[in-house]
Design a protein around this motif. Structure first.
Motif, mmCIF file in Angstrom:
data_model
loop_
_atom_site.group_PDB
_atom_site.id
_atom_site.type_symbol
_atom_site.label_atom_id
_atom_site.label_comp_id
_atom_site.label_asym_id
_atom_site.label_seq_id
_atom_site.Cartn_x
_atom_site.Cartn_y
_atom_site.Cartn_z
ATOM 1 N N GLY A 5 0.805 -1.212 0.000
ATOM 2 C CA GLY A 5 0.000 0.000 0.000
ATOM 3 C C GLY A 5 0.839 1.263 0.000
ATOM 4 O O GLY A 5 0.383 2.323 -0.448
ATOM 5 N N LYS A 6 2.091 1.162 0.475
ATOM 6 C CA LYS A 6 2.982 2.324 0.446
ATOM 7 C C LYS A 6 3.295 2.720 -0.995
ATOM 8 O O LYS A 6 3.394 3.908 -1.316
ATOM 9 C CB LYS A 6 4.269 1.996 1.193
ATOM 10 N N TRP A 7 3.455 1.728 -1.878
ATOM 11 C CA TRP A 7 3.735 2.025 -3.277
ATOM 12 C C TRP A 7 2.543 2.699 -3.949
ATOM 13 O O TRP A 7 2.709 3.682 -4.678
ATOM 14 C CB TRP A 7 4.106 0.740 -4.020
ATOM 15 N N THR A 8 1.366 2.138 -3.729
ATOM 16 C CA THR A 8 0.174 2.718 -4.365
ATOM 17 C C THR A 8 -0.103 4.127 -3.844
ATOM 18 O O THR A 8 -0.476 5.014 -4.615
ATOM 19 C CB THR A 8 -1.033 1.814 -4.110
ATOM 20 N N SER A 9 0.091 4.328 -2.545
ATOM 21 C CA SER A 9 -0.106 5.670 -1.988
ATOM 22 C C SER A 9 0.920 6.647 -2.546
ATOM 23 O O SER A 9 0.595 7.801 -2.855
ATOM 24 C CB SER A 9 -0.015 5.620 -0.461
ATOM 25 N N ALA A 10 2.173 6.192 -2.678
ATOM 26 C CA ALA A 10 3.217 7.061 -3.220
ATOM 27 C C ALA A 10 2.917 7.427 -4.677
ATOM 28 O O ALA A 10 3.135 8.575 -5.097
ATOM 29 C CB ALA A 10 4.571 6.369 -3.116
ATOM 30 N N PHE A 11 2.397 6.466 -5.456
ATOM 31 C CA PHE A 11 2.058 6.756 -6.855
ATOM 32 C C PHE A 11 0.917 7.768 -6.925
ATOM 33 O O PHE A 11 0.947 8.690 -7.755
ATOM 34 C CB PHE A 11 1.677 5.461 -7.566
ATOM 35 N N ASN A 12 -0.079 7.607 -6.064
ATOM 36 C CA ASN A 12 -1.194 8.548 -6.038
ATOM 37 C C ASN A 12 -0.714 9.947 -5.643
ATOM 38 O O ASN A 12 -1.114 10.952 -6.247
ATOM 39 C CB ASN A 12 -2.260 8.063 -5.059
ATOM 40 N N ASP A 13 0.159 10.013 -4.646
ATOM 41 C CA ASP A 13 0.688 11.319 -4.227
ATOM 42 C C ASP A 13 1.529 11.952 -5.335
ATOM 43 O O ASP A 13 1.522 13.179 -5.507
ATOM 44 C CB ASP A 13 1.537 11.152 -2.961
ATOM 45 N N TRP A 14 2.247 11.119 -6.108
ATOM 46 C CA TRP A 14 3.052 11.649 -7.195
ATOM 47 C C TRP A 14 2.178 12.254 -8.292
ATOM 48 O O TRP A 14 2.488 13.325 -8.827
ATOM 49 C CB TRP A 14 3.930 10.539 -7.778
ATOM 50 N N LEU A 15 1.064 11.559 -8.619
ATOM 51 C CA LEU A 15 0.153 12.097 -9.630
ATOM 52 C C LEU A 15 -0.420 13.437 -9.191
ATOM 53 O O LEU A 15 -0.522 14.384 -9.984
ATOM 54 C CB LEU A 15 -0.982 11.100 -9.903
ATOM 55 N N LEU A 16 -0.797 13.519 -7.906
ATOM 56 C CA LEU A 16 -1.348 14.783 -7.412
ATOM 57 C C LEU A 16 -0.258 15.848 -7.308
ATOM 58 O O LEU A 16 -0.524 17.039 -7.474
ATOM 59 C CB LEU A 16 -1.993 14.561 -6.041
ATOM 60 N N GLY A 17 0.981 15.394 -7.060
ATOM 61 C CA GLY A 17 2.077 16.351 -6.893
ATOM 62 C C GLY A 17 2.514 17.014 -8.179
ATOM 63 O O GLY A 17 3.107 18.099 -8.151
ATOM 64 N N VAL A 18 2.264 16.376 -9.325
ATOM 65 C CA VAL A 18 2.668 16.965 -10.609
ATOM 66 C C VAL A 18 1.609 17.902 -11.158
ATOM 67 O O VAL A 18 1.699 18.341 -12.311
ATOM 68 C CB VAL A 18 2.978 15.858 -11.640
ATOM 69 N N GLY A 19 0.598 18.189 -10.351
ATOM 70 C CA GLY A 19 -0.391 19.183 -10.748
ATOM 71 C C GLY A 19 -1.684 18.631 -11.301
ATOM 72 O O GLY A 19 -2.520 19.405 -11.787
ATOM 73 N N MET A 20 -1.876 17.324 -11.253
ATOM 74 C CA MET A 20 -3.124 16.741 -11.749
ATOM 75 C C MET A 20 -4.257 16.966 -10.755
ATOM 76 O O MET A 20 -4.041 16.968 -9.548
ATOM 77 C CB MET A 20 -2.970 15.240 -11.994
ATOM 78 N N SER A 21 -5.446 17.146 -11.291
ATOM 79 C CA SER A 21 -6.612 17.241 -10.418
ATOM 80 C C SER A 21 -7.001 15.858 -9.904
ATOM 81 O O SER A 21 -6.562 14.837 -10.433
ATOM 82 C CB SER A 21 -7.786 17.860 -11.183
ATOM 83 N N ASP A 22 -7.827 15.828 -8.877
ATOM 84 C CA ASP A 22 -8.203 14.555 -8.263
ATOM 85 C C ASP A 22 -8.901 13.629 -9.254
ATOM 86 O O ASP A 22 -8.606 12.430 -9.310
ATOM 87 C CB ASP A 22 -9.115 14.805 -7.047
ATOM 88 N N TRP A 23 -9.825 14.186 -10.047
ATOM 89 C CA TRP A 23 -10.593 13.323 -10.950
ATOM 90 C C TRP A 23 -9.712 12.735 -12.048
ATOM 91 O O TRP A 23 -9.873 11.579 -12.437
ATOM 92 C CB TRP A 23 -11.763 14.098 -11.568
ATOM 93 N N LEU A 24 -8.740 13.519 -12.530
ATOM 94 C CA LEU A 24 -7.850 13.006 -13.571
ATOM 95 C C LEU A 24 -6.932 11.921 -13.015
ATOM 96 O O LEU A 24 -6.665 10.908 -13.678
ATOM 97 C CB LEU A 24 -7.023 14.148 -14.150
ATOM 98 N N ALA A 25 -6.449 12.115 -11.780
ATOM 99 C CA ALA A 25 -5.597 11.098 -11.154
ATOM 100 C C ALA A 25 -6.363 9.796 -10.958
ATOM 101 O O ALA A 25 -5.828 8.707 -11.187
ATOM 102 C CB ALA A 25 -5.066 11.612 -9.815
#
Length: 359
Positions: A5-25
């Motif tokens: 779950g640490k990997w999946t959470s890190a990937f989700n945080d990375w998508l949000l960190g590059v400026g993507m909106s929640d729905w696009l992520a």
């Protein structure tokens, strides 16, 4: 054990960190998960086809596929390409819409069930508080596709095969559900993650004493019948019904039924692993600290897959050991013996939980 779950959470945080909106992520994650599920589905289906062929050959003292590729490993790929390039034949007198819809219902039910299985610590797509109830509900949808396939083909053999399959699957779903509910009673939760986490200090097949072991036996028998596998393969009895409910199908439509049958074998094996054998939990022996530490080094997905393959081996063993039973014997065994025994066993587990007669 390592938490994926640490990997999946890190990937989700990375998508949000590059400026993507929640729905696009969320959309990107859903697409990637869907591709991963379909890829795993295909690989597992190809593996299980070769797995059963080799086991069947072993039971019958022969070699199995050996010509295509080293040790016949490429035979399943040759069969896959053969199915993909075959013509889809439309027959006169069929209900064309339902005829084409049926295999998609079967394959969709199978894919959704596969997506509900947690493969490791933190490797689950859907984690609901009624997860096991959802899996049982989705599993009952597949029989609709089989009934539609048999009826829409306008063939007496397919209709008889579909009616047999419907009666068989609906009947044995009761014992299957009762065996699972026996473990739910012991765990006190229908969340699949809670059921697995409750086995951290011991698998339920050992912690639950006699009722858990009986429930495991009932589940394996009912799952064998639920997946239309021998000796309960009456819907596809070749000497009576040609090929049963999918006699009139060809090409990729026949391939969907073929794939769903093998993937359902893995799915019921995976559910047995989660409910009785600890899921992704490693094998621990009290007092053997060194052994337990070594077992913890094995990644949790490997534990889950190996246990599921073991249950599949037992179910395949049934097919190539016991002769096919008659349809009246099949239904009489469920309604007269297996279901009453499962009900009594669930009552026994209730008493064990109420009085604390378990580890």
């Amino acid at each position: 054990m390592f938490d994926f779950g640490k990997w999946t959470s890190a990937f989700n945080d990375w998508l949000l960190g590059v400026g993507m909106s929640d729905w696009l992520a969320v959309i990107i994650e859903c697409v990637l998960i869907g591709v991963a599920v379909l890829g795993v589905y295909t690989v597992l289906a190809l593996f299980y086809i070769l797995y059963e062929r080799k086991l069947c050959a072993w039971f019958q003292c022969r070699l199995g596929p050996m010509r295509v590729g080293p040790w016949g490993l490429l035979q399943v790929f040759a069969d896959m390409f053969k199915i993909l390039i075959k013509e889809l034949i439309s027959l006169k007198g069929t209900d064309r819409f339902l005829f084409k819809l049926a295999p998609y219902i079967v394959i969709t039910s199978s894919v959704v069930m596969l997506a509900c299985l947690p493969w490791g610590n933190g490797l689950q797509i859907i984690d609901w508080n009624i997860g096991i109830f959802f899996v049982l509900a989705v599993s009952s949808v597949g029989v609709l596709g089989i009934l539609l396939a048999g009826w829409s083909s306008n063939n007496k053999y397919t209709l008889i095969g579909a009616m047999r399959s419907g009666a068989q699957m609906i009947s044995y779903e009761i014992s299957l559900g009762l065996a699972i509910m026996t473990i739910v009673l012991m765990c006190g939760s229908m969340n699949i993650s809670d059921i697995v986490n409750g086995q951290a200090d011991g698998w339920y097949i050992f912690k639950g004493h006699i009722p858990a072991f009986i429930a495991f036996l009932i589940y394996v028998i009912a799952a064998t019948a639920e997946t239309n596998r021998g000796p309960f393969d009456l819907p596809e009895a070749e000497h009576e019904l040609t090929a049963g409910y999918h006699t009139e199908y060809s090409g990729i439509h026949f391939g969907f039924f073929y794939l769903a049958e093998y993937l359902n074998l893995f799915i019921v094996s995976g559910i047995a692993t989660l409910m009785f054998l600890g899921g992704w939990m490693p094998l621990h022996v009290t007092g053997w600290d060194g052994f337990n530490n070594v077992m913890d080094l094995i990644p949790s997905p490997i534990w889950f897959v190996l246990k599921a393959f073991f249950i599949s081996f037992v179910i395949i063993w049934f097919k190539w050991t016991f002769p096919r039973v008659r349809i009246d014997q099949l239904l009489a065994f469920e309604w007269k013996y297996l279901m009453p025994f499962a009900l009594a066993n669930m009552l026994l587990m209730t008493l064990c939980v109420a009085f604390g007669w378990h580890f």
